[in-house]
Design an enzyme around this catalytic site. Structure first.
Site, mmCIF file in Angstrom:
data_model
loop_
_atom_site.group_PDB
_atom_site.id
_atom_site.type_symbol
_atom_site.label_atom_id
_atom_site.label_comp_id
_atom_site.label_asym_id
_atom_site.label_seq_id
_atom_site.Cartn_x
_atom_site.Cartn_y
_atom_site.Cartn_z
ATOM 1 N N HIS A 197 0.826 -1.217 0.000
ATOM 2 C CA HIS A 197 0.000 0.000 0.000
ATOM 3 C C HIS A 197 0.851 1.254 0.000
ATOM 4 O O HIS A 197 0.425 2.298 -0.497
ATOM 5 C CB HIS A 197 -1.015 -0.041 1.137
ATOM 6 N N ARG A 304 -10.845 3.611 -1.322
ATOM 7 C CA ARG A 304 -10.245 2.871 -0.198
ATOM 8 C C ARG A 304 -10.481 3.661 1.093
ATOM 9 O O ARG A 304 -9.616 4.418 1.536
ATOM 10 C CB ARG A 304 -8.738 2.704 -0.414
ATOM 11 N N ARG A 341 -15.642 1.265 -0.842
ATOM 12 C CA ARG A 341 -15.275 0.005 -0.204
ATOM 13 C C ARG A 341 -15.239 0.204 1.310
ATOM 14 O O ARG A 341 -14.664 1.188 1.791
ATOM 15 C CB ARG A 341 -13.895 -0.471 -0.681
ATOM 16 N N GLU A 441 -10.775 -11.530 -4.089
ATOM 17 C CA GLU A 441 -9.316 -11.441 -3.909
ATOM 18 C C GLU A 441 -8.741 -12.636 -3.164
ATOM 19 O O GLU A 441 -7.570 -12.663 -2.814
ATOM 20 C CB GLU A 441 -8.926 -10.114 -3.235
ATOM 21 N N ASN A 464 -4.371 -7.445 -6.634
ATOM 22 C CA ASN A 464 -3.205 -7.322 -5.747
ATOM 23 C C ASN A 464 -3.220 -8.423 -4.690
ATOM 24 O O ASN A 464 -2.222 -9.113 -4.475
ATOM 25 C CB ASN A 464 -3.202 -5.958 -5.031
ATOM 26 N N ASP A 465 -4.362 -8.570 -4.039
ATOM 27 C CA ASP A 465 -4.453 -9.615 -3.025
ATOM 28 C C ASP A 465 -4.651 -10.983 -3.651
ATOM 29 O O ASP A 465 -4.164 -11.975 -3.114
ATOM 30 C CB ASP A 465 -5.587 -9.303 -2.038
ATOM 31 N N ARG A 475 2.825 -9.292 -0.322
ATOM 32 C CA ARG A 475 3.001 -8.190 -1.289
ATOM 33 C C ARG A 475 3.854 -7.047 -0.762
ATOM 34 O O ARG A 475 4.270 -6.168 -1.519
ATOM 35 C CB ARG A 475 1.633 -7.680 -1.783
ATOM 36 N N CYS A 512 -10.091 -4.004 -10.187
ATOM 37 C CA CYS A 512 -9.639 -2.760 -9.563
ATOM 38 C C CYS A 512 -8.232 -2.882 -8.971
ATOM 39 O O CYS A 512 -7.730 -1.940 -8.370
ATOM 40 C CB CYS A 512 -10.630 -2.283 -8.506
#
Ligand code: PEP
Ligand code: MG
Length: 581
Positions: A197, A304, A341, A441, A464-465, A475, A512
């Site tokens: 992040h 987010r 979200r 995810e 990403n996840d 990550r 996304c």
């Protein structure tokens, strides 16, 4: 002497400027550069704080009872001596006068320097005096905090930030937010993976950045001239005139290309064959919605919201504050959909523990995201109500992170229904048909997709996840970044499964994660049937350019080839063919 360091490129472009080293301690205090005409006032502020600590210690010393052990007397004496030592006082004043640092920054910088001296001392007794030094500096910092007023902040504009490149060992995502208001040229950190992040938020600043540059913060000196090549993940320290010239030229070329890209802003995103593609934006803070509109986004695909909860004051935002933030984004987007979200904290995104809350898990596999929200239903309801209320001002979709179990979906839907009833009872308006979706995810969610298709209105793929959990790669860990492969056949098969099944079920789906903003992958997604992408605003026009050039029919065969391949070289070769059609 010129030398080059290598890391992981996370935000493209070239930055040329002076290194601005940030220590962990510096991140915890307010830091800024003082305007030249405020320097003497800053020196006075420092001296006043130092003097007040001195008075405090002298008073303590004078009030010691007669039978106090000698060690305490000696301890106070040592601290007073450190407090008035020129290695501390004069050096800090010089840092304020010469570098223009604010007092807190100058103090933490001098602490770093003196700590190194102490570490090199052979004498055990003297070495332990480092603790006294740290305590003294802590006391002065506290005195400075007490004296800090809004006035100081407003008078002390960060006038040099636009020539500086931040260099740090590591920066928490919430700390990066503090830089949003300042115009730094670039970022370099020792740690970090490409979809951590920290990397995502740094990317959202739209400045060149490279992470995982091991030892950068120890090899680069304060004020060194550096070049950050955010396309290649290279940092050049003290460049030769020739290299500097080459990079200056590259910088101009990039500005020119960026300028040209702006022409696409008002064009609708349609393929050559006329298929409409929705390009939406990912945002972290309400103000980012303007950048989304500026880039021509047709909605927010991912807000987010956890970043609202990482505020610097260390307090959870109240319901009304949250409502204002959500409504602001909805109103800014002026009729375009806004996907909000619910809080996705945990792993590398942590709320300050001073919030008085049990903090979420540091582990990517722990109590985080929806798991955390469901364990705190009152906090969750206090987020759901303002999100629902914002839906009275424009189209809102609620997106739930990290769902895996049917029970979690059902509990979430029940809480949303409860929040709606509470709003009804309070006579507060909201859209009763607000759509509810899930982030996909976790690999188990893909394999058990019918659970989701049956219960929810839409899905959004968090690549990403999904990559992190499919490949078991943390990550945020730069030591395994080379294994974090979006093109791993396992990942591609999972994405393709989701797109196939959602199409059959008639459930809308978007991507996304960071893959959506990579123009090298746009054709692959289009060929798989994706029609909605959400990405950071800075990527939007690059992806649009690919959409405008694509003819869906001709993408089908090469995409089938990519998906039929399991060997990495075959996948790359099929992808190369795809980029050429
Ligand atoms: C993702 O996981 O792909 C995603 C978009 O969410 P985040 O990066 O915030 O975890
Ligand atoms: Mg995620």
């Amino acid at each position: 002497m010129s030398f080059t360091l290598h890391g992981i490129p996370i935000s493209g472009g070239v930055a040329i400027g002076r290194a601005y080293l940030i220590t962990r301690a510096a991140l915890d205090v307010i830091y800024y550069l003082v305007e030249p005409n405020c320097i003497e006032a800053e020196v006075t502020r420092f001296i006043a704080a130092q003097q007040s600590v001195y008075n405090e210690l002298v008073m303590l010393h004078s009030e010691l009872p007669a039978d106090t052990p000698g060690e305490i007397d000696a301890f106070l004496n040592v601290q007073i001596l450190i407090l008035v030592d020129e290695m501390l006082v004069e050096a800090v004043i010089e840092l304020i006068r010469v570098r223009g640092y604010n007092a807190e920054w100058a103090l933490t910088e001098q602490l770093e320097r003196l700590s190194k001296h102490f570490d090199n001392i052979n004498d055990e007794y003297l070495r332990t005096r480092k603790t006294d030094l740290e305590q003294i500096i802590e006391r002065i910092l506290q005195a400075l905090v007490a004296s800090t007023t809004d006035d100081i902040m407003t008078n002390s504009v960060q006038h040099n930030a636009d020539k500086m490149i931040v260099v740090a060992h590591d920066i928490a995502p919430s700390d990066i937010l503090k830089f949003k208001a300042q115009k730094f040229l670039g970022f370099v950190t020792d740690l970090g993976g490409c979809t951590s992040h920290t990397a995502i938020v740094a990317r959202s600043l739209g400045i060149p950045a490279t992470v995982g540059v091991q030892q950068a913060s120890s090899l680069i000196q304060q004020n060194d001239m550096i070049i950050v090549d955010g396309d290649r993940g290279v940092v050049i320290v003290d460049p030769t005139p020739l290299v500097l010239e080459e990079y200056t030229c590259r910088q101009s070329e990039q500005w020119f290309a960026q300028h040209k890209l702006q022409r696409l802003k008002f064009l609708p995103a349609r393929t050559i064959c006329g298929t409409k593609i929705n390009l939406l934006a990912n945002i972290e803070m309400p103000d980012d919605a303007c950048a989304a509109l500026d880039a021509g986004a047709v909605g927010i695909g991912l807000f987010r919201t956890e970043f609202l909860f990482m505020n610097p004051i260390g307090e959870l935002p109240q319901e009304e504050q949250q409502f204002n933030s959500y409504r602001r984004v909805v109103q800014t987007m002026n009729g375009w959909p806004v996907t909000i979200r619910t809080i996705d904290i945990g792993a590398d995104k942590l709320i300050d523990s001073t919030n008085g809350l049990e903090i979420a898990s540091h582990s990517a596999l722990g109590l985080r995201a929806i798991r955390w929200s469901l364990s705190k239903p009152q906090i969750f309801l206090a987020q759901l109500r303002p999100i629902l209320r914002a839906s009275a001002f424009g189209p809102v979709r609620i997106l739930i992170p990290m769902l895996a179990h049917a029970l979690e979906i059902d509990q979430t839907l029940n809480l949303i229904a409860q929040a709606k009833r509470q709003l009804d009872d309070a006579g507060l308006a909201f859209d009763p048909n607000v759509r509810i979706g899930a982030m996909i995810e976790i690999p188990a969610a893909v394999i058990a997709l019918p659970l989701f298709l049956k219960r929810l209105d839409f899905l959004s793929i968090g690549t990403n996840d999904l990559i992190q959990y499919t490949l078991a790669i943390d990550r945020t860990d730069n030591t395994v970044t080379h294994l974090y492969d979006p093109l791993h056949p396992g990942v591609l098969q999972l994405i393709s499964m989701i797109l196939r099944e959602t199409k059959q079920a008639g459930v809308p789906v978007s991507v996304c994660g960071e893959m959506a903003g990579d123009p090298a992958l746009t054709r692959l997604f289009l060929g798989m049937g994706l029609t909605e992408f959400s990405m950071h605003p800075s990527q939007l026009l690059l992806v649009k350019k690919e959409v405008l050039r694509a003819r869906l029919k001709s993408l089908r065969k090469p995409v089938e080839d990519v998906l039929a391949s399991y060997e990495p070289q075959e996948i790359r070769a099929a992808l190369d063919r795809l980029l050429k059609v």
